[in-house]
Design an enzyme around this catalytic site. Structure first.
Site, PDB file in Angstrom:
ATOM      1  N   ASN A  29       0.819  -1.209   0.000  1.00  0.00           N
ATOM      2  CA  ASN A  29       0.000   0.000   0.000  1.00  0.00           C
ATOM      3  C   ASN A  29       0.856   1.263   0.000  1.00  0.00           C
ATOM      4  O   ASN A  29       0.531   2.256  -0.667  1.00  0.00           O
ATOM      5  CB  ASN A  29      -0.931   0.013   1.216  1.00  0.00           C
ATOM      6  CG  ASN A  29      -2.018  -1.042   1.115  1.00  0.00           C
ATOM      7  OD1 ASN A  29      -2.274  -1.578   0.035  1.00  0.00           O
ATOM      8  ND2 ASN A  29      -2.661  -1.341   2.224  1.00  0.00           N
ATOM      9  N   ALA A  30       1.958   1.232   0.740  1.00  0.00           N
ATOM     10  CA  ALA A  30       2.869   2.378   0.750  1.00  0.00           C
ATOM     11  C   ALA A  30       3.459   2.605  -0.631  1.00  0.00           C
ATOM     12  O   ALA A  30       3.575   3.749  -1.096  1.00  0.00           O
ATOM     13  CB  ALA A  30       3.980   2.165   1.778  1.00  0.00           C
ATOM     14  N   THR A  32       2.093   1.778  -3.469  1.00  0.00           N
ATOM     15  CA  THR A  32       1.010   2.303  -4.309  1.00  0.00           C
ATOM     16  C   THR A  32       0.886   3.808  -4.153  1.00  0.00           C
ATOM     17  O   THR A  32       0.794   4.547  -5.142  1.00  0.00           O
ATOM     18  CB  THR A  32      -0.324   1.632  -3.933  1.00  0.00           C
ATOM     19  OG1 THR A  32      -0.246   0.231  -4.197  1.00  0.00           O
ATOM     20  CG2 THR A  32      -1.467   2.224  -4.735  1.00  0.00           C
ATOM     21  N   ASP A  66       4.118   1.086  -9.861  1.00  0.00           N
ATOM     22  CA  ASP A  66       2.836   0.406  -9.744  1.00  0.00           C
ATOM     23  C   ASP A  66       2.981  -1.099  -9.970  1.00  0.00           C
ATOM     24  O   ASP A  66       2.157  -1.889  -9.500  1.00  0.00           O
ATOM     25  CB  ASP A  66       1.839   1.006 -10.744  1.00  0.00           C
ATOM     26  CG  ASP A  66       0.437   0.451 -10.560  1.00  0.00           C
ATOM     27  OD1 ASP A  66      -0.091   0.550  -9.441  1.00  0.00           O
ATOM     28  OD2 ASP A  66      -0.116  -0.099 -11.531  1.00  0.00           O
ATOM     29  N   ASP A  69       3.924  -2.956  -6.396  1.00  0.00           N
ATOM     30  CA  ASP A  69       3.017  -3.242  -5.287  1.00  0.00           C
ATOM     31  C   ASP A  69       2.421  -4.640  -5.413  1.00  0.00           C
ATOM     32  O   ASP A  69       2.248  -5.348  -4.415  1.00  0.00           O
ATOM     33  CB  ASP A  69       1.933  -2.164  -5.141  1.00  0.00           C
ATOM     34  CG  ASP A  69       1.129  -1.955  -6.416  1.00  0.00           C
ATOM     35  OD1 ASP A  69       1.288  -2.738  -7.369  1.00  0.00           O
ATOM     36  OD2 ASP A  69       0.343  -0.988  -6.462  1.00  0.00           O
ATOM     37  N   GLY A  70       2.140  -5.050  -6.649  1.00  0.00           N
ATOM     38  CA  GLY A  70       1.656  -6.415  -6.848  1.00  0.00           C
ATOM     39  C   GLY A  70       2.715  -7.444  -6.512  1.00  0.00           C
ATOM     40  O   GLY A  70       2.426  -8.483  -5.902  1.00  0.00           O
ATOM     41  N   THR A  80      -4.832  -7.811  -0.037  1.00  0.00           N
ATOM     42  CA  THR A  80      -6.017  -7.494   0.767  1.00  0.00           C
ATOM     43  C   THR A  80      -7.052  -6.821  -0.107  1.00  0.00           C
ATOM     44  O   THR A  80      -6.729  -6.237  -1.148  1.00  0.00           O
ATOM     45  CB  THR A  80      -5.660  -6.562   1.931  1.00  0.00           C
ATOM     46  OG1 THR A  80      -5.228  -5.283   1.401  1.00  0.00           O
ATOM     47  CG2 THR A  80      -4.541  -7.150   2.784  1.00  0.00           C
ATOM     48  N   ASP A  91      -4.749   4.304  -9.369  1.00  0.00           N
ATOM     49  CA  ASP A  91      -4.565   4.272 -10.821  1.00  0.00           C
ATOM     50  C   ASP A  91      -5.445   5.310 -11.495  1.00  0.00           C
ATOM     51  O   ASP A  91      -5.014   6.015 -12.415  1.00  0.00           O
ATOM     52  CB  ASP A  91      -4.904   2.886 -11.374  1.00  0.00           C
ATOM     53  CG  ASP A  91      -3.826   1.856 -11.068  1.00  0.00           C
ATOM     54  OD1 ASP A  91      -2.739   2.243 -10.612  1.00  0.00           O
ATOM     55  OD2 ASP A  91      -4.088   0.652 -11.282  1.00  0.00           O
TER      56      ASP A  91
END
EC number: 2.7.8.-
Length: 203
Positions: A29-30, A32, A66, A69-70, A80, A91
């Site tokens: 999340n960070a 992202t 981006d 993060d995945g 999550t 996005d």
């Protein structure tokens, strides 16, 4: 479309990086949020100032985060639901701000009404493409089709701005009108896919 063919190759590069970032304490999340903030700030700072080449590299660099993060979520062993919503929302924010910054450049810096119209079509259609898929999935339908998804939209837009920054004339004209046409086609493709999915569900 590009996502389907490139996902496996990209994952081989990003997964080890994602695992290392998780080990040093960063969260998906960070990453992202960092990528989104960088892309947004790069868009609103450089494009209105007519620094297209610099803006292109800055936005592209943060957009590449981006991908991480995945990879980080996979390294942690799970994603999550909040992370998925955050990623999709960020996005849309990054894409919208980039599109708006390109519109600003076309209208205020280049003073080109025709180019501004193309940029506006790209801005609106890009948001609609994503919305159709999200709304369809929320309804239990499928719309995972289309010739220009997020990756293609970013590539076409940033190639155009980058080439103009290098002094190539009409590069952004070609990029934006091409993207405008392909985006409208993609909206149509997704709506057809949703209709077909709804028809199958009704049977």
């Amino acid at each position: 479309m590009l996502n389907i063919f490139a996902r496996a190759s990209v994952s081989r590069v990003t997964d080890p990086i994602g695992a290392r970032l998780v080990k040093i304490g960063l969260t998906p999340n960070a990453m992202t949020v960092i990528g989104t903030l960088g892309a947004v700030l790069g868009s609103v700072w450089f494009f209105p100032r007519n620094e297209l080449l610099t803006g292109t590299f800055v936005v592209w660099g943060f957009a590449m985060l981006d991908l991480l993060d995945g990879a980080m979520a996979r390294a942690k062993g799970t994603g999550t639901k909040f992370g998925g919503v955050l990623d999709s929302s960020c996005d849309r924010i990054a894409d919208g701000v980039l599109g708006a910054s390109v519109v600003w450049w076309c209208a205020v810096v280049a003073h080109n009404d025709v180019l501004t119209a193309a940029a506006l079509i790209c801005l609106v259609s890009g948001q609609v493409i994503s919305y159709v898929k999200a709304r369809a999935e929320a309804s239990g339908l499928h719309a995972d089709v289309g010739i220009v998804e997020r990756a293609e939209r970013l590539i076409i837009t940033l190639v155009g701005t980058g080439l103009v920054g290098l002094g190539v004339p009409y590069a952004l004209h070609v990029a934006l009108w091409l993207l405008a046409v392909l985006s409208v086609i993609t909206i149509f493709q997704r709506l057809v896919a949703v209709w077909q999915s709804a028809q199958k569900e009704a049977q």
